[in-house]
Write an enzyme that holds these catalytic residues in place. Structure first.
Site, PDB file in Angstrom:
ATOM      1  N   ASP A   1       0.821  -1.215   0.000  1.00 43.64           N
ATOM      2  CA  ASP A   1       0.000   0.000   0.000  1.00 43.64           C
ATOM      3  C   ASP A   1       0.847   1.252   0.000  1.00 43.64           C
ATOM      4  OD1 ASP A   1      -1.758  -2.226   1.260  1.00 43.64           O
ATOM      5  OD2 ASP A   1      -3.088  -0.674   0.446  1.00 43.64           O
TER       6      ASP A   1
ATOM      7  N   LYS B   1      -1.214  -5.187   4.003  1.00 40.09           N
ATOM      8  CA  LYS B   1      -2.299  -5.691   4.852  1.00 40.09           C
ATOM      9  C   LYS B   1      -1.771  -6.274   6.157  1.00 40.09           C
ATOM     10  CE  LYS B   1      -5.725  -5.360   4.339  1.00 40.09           C
ATOM     11  NZ  LYS B   1      -6.401  -4.195   4.988  1.00 40.09           N
TER      12      LYS B   1
END
Ligand code: MRU
Length: 371
Positions: free
Chosen positions: A258, A269
């Site tokens: 991310d 995650k």
């Protein structure tokens, strides 16, 4: 420009796309953004048809669309939708679209692709403003910019797949965490792209899919994508990774990201960090696949990456059913940061980068953002 440029063009992933721009008919017709509702997969395939940018912003907040590159694409298309909703008066037009940009920037904090895409849309709008472009031209150019972001992501993911394929051999047992497939990107995925392309080349891998509590992106989304593609895969719960690495069934790990800090620390995650430590203990490589739009050179290390805290009810309940005593305190950080020392290589659209990541990432980003 083809009508639906974000629909994957390759046969392997054709049939679904996370987010699609629809421009029906002539200039007077109002476009829409279609989002495949990822909260309902795998058993219900439902679409959100957004006529307003506010619906797109809500779809990002509620994770109907999720995954770093897909969030960026959805926001860019949402900004383009705002341009179509905005008043015709130029200064009101720019104020309206800027309000939309500002709101999109509050939807989710960790995936930097969101801010990267909003910045690109803002730069495009300021150039139009500087040239005193009329609103008709602004709408056309802003829409084209959003579609370019989507098309470029598709091309980047395909390139990640091509570079990443070289890291895998027939028979490998490969663990992935969360969902970094076509659903999370413009097409192909990041971590799943080398797996899809290996499969297409006849290189048989066996993919172990972490279920990825509490939102179950692995069980619901990665498992669905791999099965749709006919790839050999096995679902495991998040606490089984050490067992299967210990037994030798899993020899490699590949995940998406991310946000990647300048030193190579990787936000992904929640649970990725633990997987990486287990892999190190077993001598297994950990590959991180992400486009350069995920690299945030403004942050020296992962300690500076904002971590989204989601509703603890997603931990204390399972699909609406309580699984903990009423009133139980819980925490829900949606991401963790894996220190660069646990990452074997980072795969971008530019190539496969090895430590030291600082110079490698800086030159990868420079090569894609020149001019
Ligand atoms: O909370 P999510 O589902 O948006 O988190 C997604 C991930 O962590 C993915 O691994 C990451 O965005 C990479 S997607 C290509």
């Amino acid at each position: 420009m083809p009508e639906d440029t974000s629909v994957p063009s390759d046969g392997l992933t054709a049939g679904y796309a996370a987010v699609v721009w629809n421009s029906p008919g002539g200039p007077a017709d109002h476009p829409t953004v279609t989002i495949l509702d990822q909260t309902r997969l795998p058993h219900v395939v439902d679409l959100v048809v957004a006529r307003s940018w506010k619906t797109v912003a809500s779809a990002i907040r509620t994770m109907q669309v999720r995954g770093a590159p897909a969030i960026g694409i959805a926001a860019a298309m949402g900004v383009a939708l705002a341009a179509h909703e905005a008043p015709d008066d130029t200064s009101q037009f720019h104020a309206f679209v800027e309000d939309a940009c500002a709101d999109f920037a509050t939807t989710r904090p960790t995936a930097v692709n969101l801010f990267w895409a909003i910045d690109r849309m803002r730069r495009c709008l300021s150039a139009l403003r500087a040239h005193r472009a009329g609103t008709v031209e602004c709408r056309r150019v802003v829409e084209a910019e959003a579609l370019s972001i989507s098309c470029e992501d598709e091309a980047s993911c395909h390139a990640i797949g091509t570079h990443g394929m070289s890291l895998f051999s027939a028979g490998d047992g490969v663990l992935t965490h969360c969902n970094a497939g076509a659903l999370a990107t413009g097409a192909w995925g990041t971590a799943l792209a080398p797996i899809f392309l290996s499969h297409r080349a006849g290189v048989g891998l066996h993919v172990f899919v972490d279920e990825t509590r509490p939102f179950l992106q692995g069980a619901r989304l990665t498992a669905w994508e791999l099965m749709e593609a006919g790839i050999d895969c096995t679902l495991i719960t998040d606490n089984m990774a050490a067992h299967f690495m210990g037994s030798g069934a899993i020899q490699k790990v590949i995940v998406g990201a991310d946000r990647i800090a300048a030193n190579g620390d990787v936000a992904n995650k929640i649970g990725t960090y633990g997987v990486a430590i287990i892999a190190r203990e077993h001598g297994n490589p950990v590959y991180v696949a992400a486009p350069t739009s995920t690299v945030d050179l403004s942050l020296a290390s992962g300690r500076e990456i904002p971590i989204e805290m989601r509703d603890p009810a997603e931990v204390t309940t399972f699909r609406g059913q309580p699984v903990a005593p009423t009133g139980m305190h819980a925490l829900h950080p949606a991401f963790d940061v894996t220190p660069a020392k646990y990452v074997t290589a980072i795969i971008t659209e530019v190539g496969v980068h090895y430590p030291p990541f600082g110079p490698a990432l800086a030159s990868a980003v420079a090569s894609t953002r020149s001019g």
